[in-house]
Motif scaffolding. Structure first.
Motif, PDB file in Angstrom:
ATOM      1  N   PRO A   1      30.793 -39.951  54.971  1.00 21.11           N
ATOM      2  CA  PRO A   1      30.091 -38.998  55.840  1.00 21.11           C
ATOM      3  C   PRO A   1      30.017 -37.583  55.275  1.00 21.11           C
ATOM      4  N   ASN A   2      31.089 -37.111  54.658  1.00 20.07           N
ATOM      5  CA  ASN A   2      31.076 -35.744  54.147  1.00 20.07           C
ATOM      6  C   ASN A   2      30.138 -35.596  52.953  1.00 20.07           C
ATOM      7  N   ALA A   3      30.064 -36.641  52.138  1.00 17.83           N
ATOM      8  CA  ALA A   3      29.120 -36.608  51.020  1.00 17.83           C
ATOM      9  C   ALA A   3      27.687 -36.571  51.539  1.00 17.83           C
ATOM     10  N   LEU A   4      27.434 -37.321  52.620  1.00 13.29           N
ATOM     11  CA  LEU A   4      26.105 -37.297  53.236  1.00 13.29           C
ATOM     12  C   LEU A   4      25.795 -35.924  53.811  1.00 13.29           C
ATOM     13  N   LEU A   5      26.783 -35.297  54.431  1.00 13.95           N
ATOM     14  CA  LEU A   5      26.562 -33.966  55.007  1.00 13.95           C
ATOM     15  C   LEU A   5      26.250 -32.942  53.915  1.00 13.95           C
ATOM     16  N   LEU A   6      26.944 -33.041  52.784  1.00 17.56           N
ATOM     17  CA  LEU A   6      26.647 -32.134  51.676  1.00 17.56           C
ATOM     18  C   LEU A   6      25.217 -32.354  51.184  1.00 17.56           C
TER      19      LEU A   6
ATOM     20  N   MET B   1      34.901 -32.918  41.176  1.00 13.15           N
ATOM     21  CA  MET B   1      34.152 -31.783  41.705  1.00 13.15           C
ATOM     22  C   MET B   1      34.972 -31.010  42.724  1.00 13.15           C
ATOM     23  N   PRO B   2      34.615 -29.750  42.983  1.00  9.93           N
ATOM     24  CA  PRO B   2      35.329 -28.976  44.011  1.00  9.93           C
ATOM     25  C   PRO B   2      35.208 -29.671  45.368  1.00  9.93           C
ATOM     26  N   GLY B   3      36.270 -29.582  46.142  1.00  5.63           N
ATOM     27  CA  GLY B   3      36.263 -30.205  47.460  1.00  5.63           C
ATOM     28  C   GLY B   3      36.322 -31.712  47.412  1.00  5.63           C
ATOM     29  N   TRP B   4      36.830 -32.255  46.310  1.00  4.12           N
ATOM     30  CA  TRP B   4      36.817 -33.713  46.127  1.00  4.12           C
ATOM     31  C   TRP B   4      37.577 -34.435  47.232  1.00  4.12           C
ATOM     32  N   HIS B   5      38.639 -33.818  47.741  1.00  2.10           N
ATOM     33  CA  HIS B   5      39.444 -34.507  48.755  1.00  2.10           C
ATOM     34  C   HIS B   5      38.615 -34.790  50.014  1.00  2.10           C
ATOM     35  N   ALA B   6      37.841 -33.804  50.446  1.00  3.71           N
ATOM     36  CA  ALA B   6      37.009 -33.987  51.642  1.00  3.71           C
ATOM     37  C   ALA B   6      35.800 -34.868  51.344  1.00  3.71           C
ATOM     38  N   LEU B   7      35.197 -34.658  50.179  1.00  4.03           N
ATOM     39  CA  LEU B   7      33.964 -35.383  49.858  1.00  4.03           C
ATOM     40  C   LEU B   7      34.200 -36.853  49.534  1.00  4.03           C
ATOM     41  N   SER B   8      35.438 -37.230  49.229  1.00  2.00           N
ATOM     42  CA  SER B   8      35.737 -38.635  48.937  1.00  2.00           C
ATOM     43  C   SER B   8      36.185 -39.408  50.185  1.00  2.00           C
ATOM     44  N   ARG B   9      36.168 -38.743  51.345  1.00  2.00           N
ATOM     45  CA  ARG B   9      36.535 -39.444  52.571  1.00  2.00           C
ATOM     46  C   ARG B   9      35.480 -40.482  52.922  1.00  2.00           C
TER      47      ARG B   9
ATOM     48  N   ALA C   1      21.926 -39.622  46.521  1.00  2.00           N
ATOM     49  CA  ALA C   1      22.714 -38.417  46.260  1.00  2.00           C
ATOM     50  C   ALA C   1      24.114 -38.521  46.851  1.00  2.00           C
ATOM     51  N   SER C   2      24.219 -39.058  48.057  1.00  2.00           N
ATOM     52  CA  SER C   2      25.530 -39.154  48.712  1.00  2.00           C
ATOM     53  C   SER C   2      26.453 -40.106  47.967  1.00  2.00           C
ATOM     54  N   ARG C   3      25.908 -41.191  47.423  1.00  2.68           N
ATOM     55  CA  ARG C   3      26.751 -42.135  46.667  1.00  2.68           C
ATOM     56  C   ARG C   3      27.207 -41.520  45.354  1.00  2.68           C
ATOM     57  N   LEU C   4      26.346 -40.748  44.729  1.00  9.04           N
ATOM     58  CA  LEU C   4      26.757 -40.053  43.509  1.00  9.04           C
ATOM     59  C   LEU C   4      27.864 -39.051  43.823  1.00  9.04           C
ATOM     60  N   ILE C   5      27.685 -38.255  44.878  1.00  9.34           N
ATOM     61  CA  ILE C   5      28.693 -37.263  45.256  1.00  9.34           C
ATOM     62  C   ILE C   5      30.017 -37.948  45.570  1.00  9.34           C
ATOM     63  N   TYR C   6      29.954 -39.053  46.311  1.00  8.42           N
ATOM     64  CA  TYR C   6      31.177 -39.781  46.664  1.00  8.42           C
ATOM     65  C   TYR C   6      31.875 -40.319  45.410  1.00  8.42           C
ATOM     66  N   SER C   7      31.099 -40.925  44.508  1.00  6.61           N
ATOM     67  CA  SER C   7      31.670 -41.470  43.283  1.00  6.61           C
ATOM     68  C   SER C   7      32.291 -40.365  42.434  1.00  6.61           C
ATOM     69  N   TYR C   8      31.607 -39.251  42.358  1.00  7.46           N
ATOM     70  CA  TYR C   8      32.080 -38.082  41.622  1.00  7.46           C
ATOM     71  C   TYR C   8      33.382 -37.564  42.222  1.00  7.46           C
ATOM     72  N   ALA C   9      33.402 -37.457  43.561  1.00  6.82           N
ATOM     73  CA  ALA C   9      34.584 -36.936  44.252  1.00  6.82           C
ATOM     74  C   ALA C   9      35.738 -37.927  44.204  1.00  6.82           C
ATOM     75  N   ARG C  10      35.427 -39.222  44.248  1.00  9.58           N
ATOM     76  CA  ARG C  10      36.470 -40.249  44.197  1.00  9.58           C
ATOM     77  C   ARG C  10      37.318 -40.129  42.935  1.00  9.58           C
TER      78      ARG C  10
ATOM     79  N   ALA D   1      37.920 -25.059  34.876  1.00  7.63           N
ATOM     80  CA  ALA D   1      38.670 -25.835  35.879  1.00  7.63           C
ATOM     81  C   ALA D   1      39.129 -27.189  35.355  1.00  7.63           C
ATOM     82  N   ARG D   2      38.479 -27.693  34.300  1.00 13.66           N
ATOM     83  CA  ARG D   2      38.811 -28.980  33.675  1.00 13.66           C
ATOM     84  C   ARG D   2      38.907 -30.112  34.705  1.00 13.66           C
ATOM     85  N   PRO D   3      37.887 -30.294  35.525  1.00 15.28           N
ATOM     86  CA  PRO D   3      37.928 -31.331  36.562  1.00 15.28           C
ATOM     87  C   PRO D   3      37.996 -32.739  35.987  1.00 15.28           C
TER      88      PRO D   3
END
Length: 500
Positions: free
Chosen positions: A350-355, A333-341, A320-329, A468-470
């Motif tokens: 780390p932030n993707a893991l925390l989510l 998705m909302p909060g992409w700047h923090a989630l792609s750290r 899940a964390s790798r998917l979130i990171y790839s998505y945010a990269r 939002a047209r992300p």
């Protein structure tokens, strides 16, 4: 074998550079998929339901589902062999179809994974209670589930190498435990001959056995996903274009064997199928294990089961964390700047893991207010994963028809189109079966809860995408699978170029 430099160069040709460390070997990658699939978790959780609704003949659902999902794994293998990018389903659909399709695939799969983490963590609670000898309750289950989520999050923050080692430990413990428990049951607790696997135990009533079997077949349908996690960590795997397709197939081979063996051993150890069907023996797994191993041995078996739950939650969260990171990269998705750290020191996002910890924990804590609410939320999990799978297979089929020819080291050649067609057919039938309403006496919204929950998730995703047209925030490559196999002069498909 290709070198790390070769793989980094190939990744760069796909439009990405990676900070992940390629610390994961074939066995680590396979173990990740196996522990996510987790035969012990699946079989022990659904065995009573399968026998009560379809009798011992329900074991054939385990075989049918394994064959169907093997075809899906072959399709995934071709795609990841060409596109070994972290995040799995999202980047694959982005290249095969386009940004909008990828947005929906990523959204559906992400929600399904987060809910599944909550479901698996919650399911571990009663086993913890039995192991330490306390009365299971909602409070105990919630506390155990949140504790498990915190533990796997802490360990996942340790990096890829630790994840691979823990996954392999979980695989070894689960497989050895399953074989030992199953073997002992077959030697000492066998109450039936092999002919029992053709016995319906009267579950068909006065009509056809097919409806009863389709209901019991949810045992198989819920078992065989997890192999896709092998591709979620593609940027952390050595020689991913060759190793990941092999890991996916091996997950189905060994996971299928282990699932069938466990189910067979438990079936032949059931003293009275009639009592399970009638509900008199509502928890036949516990009954069988207590009779076979006694109080001390039963606790040892429970410890092995808990290792399986732990490993499953660990692998789920990593995927899940790798998917979130790839998505945010890709700013999808909302909060992409923090989630792609990314943490260079830990080599994890780390932030993707925390989510991937906070959302499941919130879902679990919600059960304190309403266990029915938790059931309704979790009902989407399996269908959501199948929908995500279906979107990859459908995108692969569409791309093939338009001229795409897989160009990774692993391809199905002329078998690609028929395998993709049959895999999609299986996925559609399995999804229809798990969402089919089977409680006519319940309120309509409970009878259709699986489809309703899926509809809510899809609707929210569509509305956000349209408003939002992300998908337009980043110019990462998309929809180029077909274009990459076309001759620029003639516009016709060319022969696939082998990579590596």
């Amino acid at each position: 074998m290709t070198t790390t430099h070769d793989e980094d160069a190939h990744l760069a040709s796909l439009g990405y550079t990676s900070d992940f460390k390629r610390d994961m070997s074939f066995w680590g990658n396979f173990s990740l998929g196996f522990t996510y699939l987790s035969p012990v978790v699946g079989v022990y959780s659904l065995f009573a339901f399968a026998v009560a609704t379809g009798g011992p003949a329900s074991i054939w659902a385990v075989v049918i589902a394994a064959l169907g999902q093997l075809l899906v794994a072959l399709v995934f293998g071709e795609v990841v062999s060409q596109y070994p990018v972290s995040g799995g389903i999202y980047p694959w659909t982005r290249r095969l179809w386009g940004r909008r399709w990828a947005w929906m695939a990523g959204w559906i799969y992400m929600i399904a994974l987060l809910v599944t983490i909550a479901s698996v963590s919650y399911g571990a609670g009663p086993f913890v209670a039995m192991l330490i000898g306390i009365e299971p309750s909602t409070a105990v289950t919630v506390a155990c589930a949140v504790g498990l989520i915190v533990l796997v999050t802490f360990l996942n923050l340790g990096g890829t190498n630790l994840l691979a080692k823990l996954a392999f430990f979980g695989f070894a413990a689960e497989l050895v435990g399953a074989l030992a428990v199953g073997g002992w049951l077959l030697l000492t607790q066998r109450h039936h001959g092999l002919s029992a696997i053709f016995d319906t135990a009267g579950t068909e009533g006065n009509g056809s056995y097919l409806p009863a079997f389709l209901t019991a077949a949810l045992l198989g349908v819920y078992l065989y996903y997890g192999f896709e996690a092998c591709g979620d960590v593609a940027e952390e795997v050595k020689d991913p274009r060759r190793q990941i397709p092999r890991s996916m197939r091996m997950t189905i081979y060994i996971g299928g064997f282990a699932s069938f063996f466990i189910t067979l051993a438990l079936l032949l150890a059931v003293p009275d199928f009639g009592k399970v069907v009638s509900g008199e023996d509502a928890d036949p797994v516990t009954t069988i294990l207590q009779n076979a191993f006694g109080p001390v041995g039963f606790r040892v078996v429970l410890a092995i089961v808990l290792i399986s739950f732990f490993s499953c939650a660990l692998s789920l969260q990593a995927a899940a964390s790798r998917l979130i990171y790839s998505y945010a990269r890709d700013r999808m998705m909302p909060g992409w700047h923090a989630l792609s750290r990314f943490s260079p020191r830990r080599a994890v996002p780390p932030n993707a893991l925390l989510l991937a910890a906070v959302v499941p924990a919130v879902i679990v804590l919600g059960s304190i207010v309403s266990e029915n609410a938790l059931t309704k939320i979790v009902s989407f999990a399996a269908l959501g994963i199948y929908l995500g799978f279906m979107m990859v297979v459908l995108a692969a089929l569409r791309a093939r028809i338009k001229g795409w020819r897989p160009s990774g080291p692993f391809t199905l050649g002329t078998w690609g189109l028929p395998v993709t067609l049959v895999a999609l057919t299986y996925q559609v039938l399995a999804a229809a079966n798990m969402s089919w309403p089977r409680t006519p006496d319940a309120p309509w919204y409970d009878n259709w809860i699986v489809l309703l929950s899926a509809g809510i998730v899809i609707t929210i995703g569509l509305v956000y995408m349209l408003v939002a047209r992300p998908h337009e925030r980043h110019d990462a490559p998309h929809g180029d699978a077909v274009a990459s196999t076309l001759d620029p002069d003639s516009g016709r498909a060319t022969e696939p170029a082998r990579v590596g």
